[in-house]
Design a protein around this motif. Structure first.
Motif, PDB file in Angstrom:
ATOM      1  N   GLY A  65     -42.786  34.755 142.810  1.00 47.65           N
ATOM      2  CA  GLY A  65     -43.316  33.430 142.532  1.00 47.65           C
ATOM      3  C   GLY A  65     -42.610  32.668 141.438  1.00 47.65           C
ATOM      4  O   GLY A  65     -43.072  31.596 141.036  1.00 47.65           O
ATOM      5  N   ILE A  66     -41.486  33.177 140.961  1.00 49.25           N
ATOM      6  CA  ILE A  66     -40.780  32.555 139.844  1.00 49.25           C
ATOM      7  C   ILE A  66     -39.344  32.247 140.243  1.00 49.25           C
ATOM      8  O   ILE A  66     -38.645  33.096 140.821  1.00 49.25           O
ATOM      9  CB  ILE A  66     -40.786  33.462 138.603  1.00 49.25           C
ATOM     10  CG1 ILE A  66     -42.213  33.790 138.182  1.00 49.25           C
ATOM     11  CG2 ILE A  66     -40.022  32.816 137.452  1.00 49.25           C
ATOM     12  CD1 ILE A  66     -43.047  32.602 137.764  1.00 49.25           C
ATOM     13  N   ALA A  67     -38.907  31.037 139.939  1.00 50.28           N
ATOM     14  CA  ALA A  67     -37.513  30.642 140.140  1.00 50.28           C
ATOM     15  C   ALA A  67     -36.798  30.695 138.794  1.00 50.28           C
ATOM     16  O   ALA A  67     -37.320  30.225 137.790  1.00 50.28           O
ATOM     17  CB  ALA A  67     -37.433  29.241 140.727  1.00 50.28           C
ATOM     18  N   ILE A  84     -33.729  29.529 132.429  1.00 53.81           N
ATOM     19  CA  ILE A  84     -34.957  28.781 132.672  1.00 53.81           C
ATOM     20  C   ILE A  84     -35.792  29.503 133.718  1.00 53.81           C
ATOM     21  O   ILE A  84     -35.288  29.886 134.783  1.00 53.81           O
ATOM     22  CB  ILE A  84     -34.659  27.345 133.141  1.00 53.81           C
ATOM     23  CG1 ILE A  84     -34.004  26.548 132.019  1.00 53.81           C
ATOM     24  CG2 ILE A  84     -35.938  26.643 133.606  1.00 53.81           C
ATOM     25  CD1 ILE A  84     -33.676  25.126 132.381  1.00 53.81           C
ATOM     26  N   PHE A  85     -37.073  29.694 133.401  1.00 53.41           N
ATOM     27  CA  PHE A  85     -38.045  30.310 134.308  1.00 53.41           C
ATOM     28  C   PHE A  85     -39.098  29.252 134.646  1.00 53.41           C
ATOM     29  O   PHE A  85     -39.657  28.615 133.739  1.00 53.41           O
ATOM     30  CB  PHE A  85     -38.755  31.489 133.626  1.00 53.41           C
ATOM     31  CG  PHE A  85     -37.899  32.703 133.416  1.00 53.41           C
ATOM     32  CD1 PHE A  85     -38.261  33.922 133.967  1.00 53.41           C
ATOM     33  CD2 PHE A  85     -36.745  32.648 132.647  1.00 53.41           C
ATOM     34  CE1 PHE A  85     -37.492  35.060 133.776  1.00 53.41           C
ATOM     35  CE2 PHE A  85     -35.969  33.778 132.433  1.00 53.41           C
ATOM     36  CZ  PHE A  85     -36.340  34.984 133.003  1.00 53.41           C
ATOM     37  N   LYS A  86     -39.368  29.081 135.930  1.00 50.22           N
ATOM     38  CA  LYS A  86     -40.367  28.103 136.334  1.00 50.22           C
ATOM     39  C   LYS A  86     -41.083  28.595 137.584  1.00 50.22           C
ATOM     40  O   LYS A  86     -40.559  29.436 138.327  1.00 50.22           O
ATOM     41  CB  LYS A  86     -39.726  26.746 136.596  1.00 50.22           C
ATOM     42  CG  LYS A  86     -38.719  26.727 137.737  1.00 50.22           C
ATOM     43  CD  LYS A  86     -38.089  25.342 137.897  1.00 50.22           C
ATOM     44  CE  LYS A  86     -37.101  25.312 139.061  1.00 50.22           C
ATOM     45  NZ  LYS A  86     -36.505  23.965 139.224  1.00 50.22           N
ATOM     46  N   PRO A  87     -42.297  28.082 137.829  1.00 46.37           N
ATOM     47  CA  PRO A  87     -42.990  28.462 139.067  1.00 46.37           C
ATOM     48  C   PRO A  87     -42.160  28.058 140.281  1.00 46.37           C
ATOM     49  O   PRO A  87     -41.600  26.953 140.325  1.00 46.37           O
ATOM     50  CB  PRO A  87     -44.300  27.668 138.996  1.00 46.37           C
ATOM     51  CG  PRO A  87     -44.487  27.366 137.541  1.00 46.37           C
ATOM     52  CD  PRO A  87     -43.104  27.184 136.981  1.00 46.37           C
ATOM     53  N   ALA A  88     -42.063  28.944 141.262  1.00 41.46           N
ATOM     54  CA  ALA A  88     -41.264  28.651 142.447  1.00 41.46           C
ATOM     55  C   ALA A  88     -41.836  27.489 143.236  1.00 41.46           C
ATOM     56  O   ALA A  88     -41.104  26.719 143.866  1.00 41.46           O
ATOM     57  CB  ALA A  88     -41.157  29.892 143.323  1.00 41.46           C
ATOM     58  N   GLN A  89     -43.169  27.358 143.215  1.00 39.54           N
ATOM     59  CA  GLN A  89     -43.833  26.244 143.889  1.00 39.54           C
ATOM     60  C   GLN A  89     -44.187  25.185 142.860  1.00 39.54           C
ATOM     61  O   GLN A  89     -45.050  25.397 142.008  1.00 39.54           O
ATOM     62  CB  GLN A  89     -45.091  26.730 144.614  1.00 39.54           C
ATOM     63  CG  GLN A  89     -44.835  27.774 145.686  1.00 39.54           C
ATOM     64  CD  GLN A  89     -43.958  27.249 146.812  1.00 39.54           C
ATOM     65  OE1 GLN A  89     -44.089  26.094 147.222  1.00 39.54           O
ATOM     66  NE2 GLN A  89     -43.070  28.091 147.326  1.00 39.54           N
ATOM     67  N   MET A 131     -46.295  26.847 132.226  1.00 40.00           N
ATOM     68  CA  MET A 131     -45.235  26.280 131.398  1.00 40.00           C
ATOM     69  C   MET A 131     -43.873  26.507 132.047  1.00 40.00           C
ATOM     70  O   MET A 131     -43.751  27.265 132.999  1.00 40.00           O
ATOM     71  CB  MET A 131     -45.254  26.929 130.004  1.00 40.00           C
ATOM     72  CG  MET A 131     -46.462  26.572 129.159  1.00 40.00           C
ATOM     73  SD  MET A 131     -46.524  27.485 127.586  1.00 40.00           S
ATOM     74  CE  MET A 131     -47.444  28.951 128.131  1.00 40.00           C
ATOM     75  N   ILE A 132     -42.884  25.837 131.503  1.00 32.90           N
ATOM     76  CA  ILE A 132     -41.502  26.151 131.802  1.00 32.90           C
ATOM     77  C   ILE A 132     -41.009  27.048 130.668  1.00 32.90           C
ATOM     78  O   ILE A 132     -41.082  26.680 129.497  1.00 32.90           O
ATOM     79  CB  ILE A 132     -40.624  24.882 131.886  1.00 32.90           C
ATOM     80  CG1 ILE A 132     -41.166  23.920 132.940  1.00 32.90           C
ATOM     81  CG2 ILE A 132     -39.184  25.255 132.177  1.00 32.90           C
ATOM     82  CD1 ILE A 132     -41.191  24.460 134.352  1.00 32.90           C
ATOM     83  N   GLY A 133     -40.555  28.251 131.008  1.00 35.82           N
ATOM     84  CA  GLY A 133     -40.069  29.183 130.001  1.00 35.82           C
ATOM     85  C   GLY A 133     -38.563  29.096 129.855  1.00 35.82           C
ATOM     86  O   GLY A 133     -37.835  29.059 130.847  1.00 35.82           O
ATOM     87  N   ILE A 164     -34.500  18.946 130.885  1.00 32.09           N
ATOM     88  CA  ILE A 164     -35.647  19.767 131.272  1.00 32.09           C
ATOM     89  C   ILE A 164     -36.519  19.099 132.332  1.00 32.09           C
ATOM     90  O   ILE A 164     -37.168  19.788 133.122  1.00 32.09           O
ATOM     91  CB  ILE A 164     -36.490  20.156 130.039  1.00 32.09           C
ATOM     92  CG1 ILE A 164     -37.286  21.447 130.333  1.00 32.09           C
ATOM     93  CG2 ILE A 164     -37.410  19.025 129.604  1.00 32.09           C
ATOM     94  CD1 ILE A 164     -36.446  22.656 130.558  1.00 32.09           C
ATOM     95  N   ALA A 165     -36.524  17.785 132.389  1.00 38.29           N
ATOM     96  CA  ALA A 165     -37.337  17.108 133.402  1.00 38.29           C
ATOM     97  C   ALA A 165     -36.895  17.484 134.810  1.00 38.29           C
ATOM     98  O   ALA A 165     -37.728  17.603 135.720  1.00 38.29           O
ATOM     99  CB  ALA A 165     -37.276  15.596 133.206  1.00 38.29           C
ATOM    100  N   SER A 166     -35.604  17.711 135.003  1.00 37.76           N
ATOM    101  CA  SER A 166     -35.099  18.076 136.331  1.00 37.76           C
ATOM    102  C   SER A 166     -35.529  19.482 136.734  1.00 37.76           C
ATOM    103  O   SER A 166     -35.416  19.857 137.903  1.00 37.76           O
ATOM    104  CB  SER A 166     -33.571  17.974 136.365  1.00 37.76           C
ATOM    105  OG  SER A 166     -32.976  18.917 135.498  1.00 37.76           O
TER     106      SER A 166
END
Length: 317
Positions: A65-67, A84-89, A131-133, A164-166
């Motif tokens: 679940g993480i991109a 950068i770690f972010k939710p995949a969805q 959050m965005i890690g 970071i917005a992208s």
């Protein structure tokens, strides 16, 4: 995972961090058997032995679940790189950002050690909690000396503002988490306005995790002279404490019951000084933790620290 926490996470997915953070009770602390092992290690900084206690408690790659985007460049040096770690969805709206600056006594450390969950566990936890890690590397001593760390944090914050917005992050809600020597870099950046550029994201809050050193005028500095140099007459000008006392950036100061005594004293002194300045930080004492276990536990069922981080991000204080 308890039914109560699953309910909280479901609500979090619906309403975001603002609705969840203050609702999370400290549902779990360090298991007693692990606490005994940490206590047996004592007030030492021993990453291999501490990480060995925690490795099995974390997920292994790939993380469901993480991109992840690794080794994005924020400067010219080979160590100017971040993950950068972010939710995949992707959800609706930009997410707050947690930037982790690792420790290592100014001379070592890395944002990721292949084949282990460290220190992926920190941005991974952030991405799983709305959050965005961001994990960062920075230039190391003795090649890079003071104020290279704060300069690198400045470059990171400029990169975050522009990019970071992208990745789904909110450049206006950026929290810095510095651990050990990384906390000095964060504290120095916050304390010295000359490092804060107009084209950088503002610091919504700074989390100092067993910061060392936080006051270079009283800390036994010889252990860090590869970064600060040996000229003791310069130490007062390198100390972040005076600037932190003047800064309006919200602070969260964390220390461990099994921190080395000089590091423990640094956090206590800063908390007391900030309170005397009528600006008490969020204080977190992790009584059963050590200098290394407090960060290694992030992402496990021990939420004593992470619930405090969620609340700090929610309230900004």
């Amino acid at each position: 995972m308890s039914k109560q926490r699953r309910i909280f996470i479901a609500l979090f997915g619906l309403f975001g961090i603002g609705s969840l953070a203050m609702s999370l009770p400290a549902l779990a602390q360090m298991p007693p058997d692990l606490a005994e092992k940490i206590a047996a290690l004592g007030r030492v900084i021993d990453p291999p032995k501490t990480n060995a206690l925690y490795a099995a408690l974390h997920d292994k790659e790939p993380y469901a679940g993480i991109a992840i985007a690794r080794d994005l460049k924020y400067g010219a040096d080979e160590l100017h790189a971040l993950d950068i770690f972010k939710p995949a969805q992707a959800g609706n709206g930009a997410l707050p950002v947690l930037v982790h600056v690792h420790g290592g006594g100014f001379t070592r450390g890395d944002k990721h050690t292949a084949g282990t969950p460290f220190t992926d566990n920190i941005p991974l936890w952030a991405a799983r909690n709305g959050m965005i890690g961001v994990n960062v590397n920075y230039r190391l001593a003795p090649k890079a000396q003071w104020p290279a760390g704060a300069e690198d944090v400045a470059a990171i914050m400029q990169w975050v503002k522009a990019n970071i917005a992208s990745h789904g992050g909110d450049p206006a809600r950026v929290y810095l988490l510095g651990w050990s020597a990384g906390a000095n870099h964060v504290a120095t950046y916050v304390a010295f306005p000359q490092f804060q550029k107009p084209d950088a994201s503002p610091v919504a809050g700074a989390i100092l995790l067993s910061g060392s050193p936080l006051d270079t005028t009283v800390f036994p500095m010889k252990v860090y002279d590869a970064y600060f140099g040996t000229d003791t007459s310069k130490y007062a000008a390198q100390s972040p404490t005076p600037g932190l006392l003047k800064s309006s950036v919200p602070l969260m100061v964390v220390y461990a019951g099994f921190d080395p005594p000089p590091i423990e004293k640094e956090s206590i002194n800063l908390i007391e000084a900030k309170c005397k300045a009528q600006a008490c930080p969020r204080k977190v004492l992790l009584k059963t933790h050590s200098h290394m276990s407090e960060g290694a536990a992030i992402g496990t069922k021990d939420v004593e620290l992470t619930d405090q981080i969620l609340a700090f991000v929610k309230t900004g204080k």
